[in-house]
Motif scaffolding. Structure first.
Motif, PDB file in Angstrom:
ATOM      1  N   THR A 101      -6.727 -42.718  19.264  1.00 56.04           N
ATOM      2  CA  THR A 101      -5.980 -41.812  18.392  1.00 56.04           C
ATOM      3  C   THR A 101      -4.736 -41.288  19.106  1.00 56.04           C
ATOM      4  O   THR A 101      -3.636 -41.289  18.559  1.00 56.04           O
ATOM      5  N   TYR A 141      -8.140 -40.392  23.579  1.00 53.32           N
ATOM      6  CA  TYR A 141      -9.370 -40.101  22.848  1.00 53.32           C
ATOM      7  C   TYR A 141      -9.374 -40.897  21.552  1.00 53.32           C
ATOM      8  O   TYR A 141      -8.341 -41.391  21.093  1.00 53.32           O
ATOM      9  N   VAL A 197     -17.930 -30.848  19.281  1.00 55.33           N
ATOM     10  CA  VAL A 197     -16.726 -31.662  19.138  1.00 55.33           C
ATOM     11  C   VAL A 197     -15.738 -30.829  18.340  1.00 55.33           C
ATOM     12  O   VAL A 197     -16.018 -30.434  17.207  1.00 55.33           O
ATOM     13  N   THR A 239     -18.758 -38.263  25.604  1.00 62.27           N
ATOM     14  CA  THR A 239     -19.062 -38.913  24.328  1.00 62.27           C
ATOM     15  C   THR A 239     -20.096 -38.108  23.564  1.00 62.27           C
ATOM     16  O   THR A 239     -21.133 -37.736  24.120  1.00 62.27           O
ATOM     17  N   GLU A 256     -12.489 -42.857  18.592  1.00 60.82           N
ATOM     18  CA  GLU A 256     -13.828 -42.981  18.032  1.00 60.82           C
ATOM     19  C   GLU A 256     -14.377 -44.381  18.288  1.00 60.82           C
ATOM     20  O   GLU A 256     -13.614 -45.339  18.455  1.00 60.82           O
ATOM     21  N   ASP A 312     -20.078 -40.632  17.916  1.00 55.33           N
ATOM     22  CA  ASP A 312     -19.100 -41.704  18.095  1.00 55.33           C
ATOM     23  C   ASP A 312     -17.707 -41.169  18.403  1.00 55.33           C
ATOM     24  O   ASP A 312     -16.700 -41.839  18.165  1.00 55.33           O
ATOM     25  N   HIS A 313     -17.633 -39.972  18.958  1.00 57.45           N
ATOM     26  CA  HIS A 313     -16.374 -39.387  19.390  1.00 57.45           C
ATOM     27  C   HIS A 313     -16.325 -39.373  20.916  1.00 57.45           C
ATOM     28  O   HIS A 313     -17.345 -39.144  21.569  1.00 57.45           O
ATOM     29  N   LYS A 316      -8.409 -33.163  20.761  1.00 59.43           N
ATOM     30  CA  LYS A 316      -9.868 -33.180  20.654  1.00 59.43           C
ATOM     31  C   LYS A 316     -10.472 -32.616  21.928  1.00 59.43           C
ATOM     32  O   LYS A 316      -9.979 -32.874  23.037  1.00 59.43           O
TER      33      LYS A 316
END
Length: 236
Positions: A56, A39, A147, A11, A41, A14-15, A158
């Motif tokens: 996502t 993954y 990120v 983390t 947010e 907020d990802h 991601k």
């Protein structure tokens, strides 16, 4: 409580990238040796209410498309609602509601999370949160958290790198089902500058940036680097 997987969630702000690989996959599970990979947010309400975790890309959703169809499979993309408190051992106790894939009902859950030392990629022993918060990180180590998102058309993906750890999940959207997925978890061996893949699964594993030299090329937000025809761009 029990945990049949090696579950790592990386983390940054907020990802997040959440990969749950089976410790001992059965013959059936060996085709895709992950209970779950996704993954998204963290969405935090302005009123201070419980945060939600979006999905996502979600392996359970992708796997369900073939049997349930798109409309019914959407249930796997419902965001999770959860809140966390710290227990006496310094663990983070997450309590909330999410889809139980065994019953296909939204049910309550409890998960206990323990932090790892972000600068010791060969060390899986959890450390206390007090130790983590009091860690003497220098500026270079802080700046080395990344990120990355895939910019190549036809792909989603991601990667989050934190200190000596990196984890990525991506999808070739032109391929149906789990065959279009790639999962990578890597760590820098303690005391060296060498990175080692802990998990390398999927067709595009070699297109995931792993290594100190390539991370150095993402020297600022917005920087793009091509790795075996896939373009990665730094978001944070």
């Amino acid at each position: 409580m029990s945990e049949p997987t090696d579950t790592f969630v990386f983390t940054c702000k907020d990802h997040f990238v959440d990969i749950r690989s089976y410790k001992t996959p059965t013959a059936t599970q060996a085709a895709f040796p992950f209970d779950w990979a996704f993954y998204g947010e963290v969405v935090r309400p302005a009123d201070g209410g419980e945060p939600t975790y979006t999905h996502t890309i979600d392996s359970r959703y992708i796997n369900a498309l073939a049997t349930l169809g798109k409309e019914k499979a959407q249930i796997y993309l419902l965001p999770d609602n959860a809140n966390t408190v710290e227990n006496e051992q310094g663990d983070e106790v997450e309590v909330g509601e999410m889809l139980n894939p065994d019953t296909m009902e939204i049910e309550k859950f409890v998960e206990i999370w323990r932090p790892l030392d972000p600068l010791r990629g060969s060390q899986k022993t959890p450390i206390g949160r007090t130790e983590l918060y009091n860690h003497d990180f220098n500026d270079d180590e802080k700046a080395n958290c990344l990120v990355l998102l895939i910019e190549t058309e036809g792909f989603k993906g991601k990667l989050i790198k934190i200190g000596s750890w990196a984890q990525a999940f991506l999808q070739d959207t032109s391929i149906d089902g789990i065959a279009g997925l790639t999962v990578v978890r890597a760590a820098k061996i303690d005391g060296t500058d060498e990175w080692k893949d802990l998990i390398s699964w999927g067709t595009f594993a070699d297109s995931v940036p792993v290594g100190s030299d390539i991370y150095a090329q993402f020297d600022k937000v917005g920087a793009s680097v091509t790795v075996n025809k896939l373009i990665w761009k730094r978001l944070l």
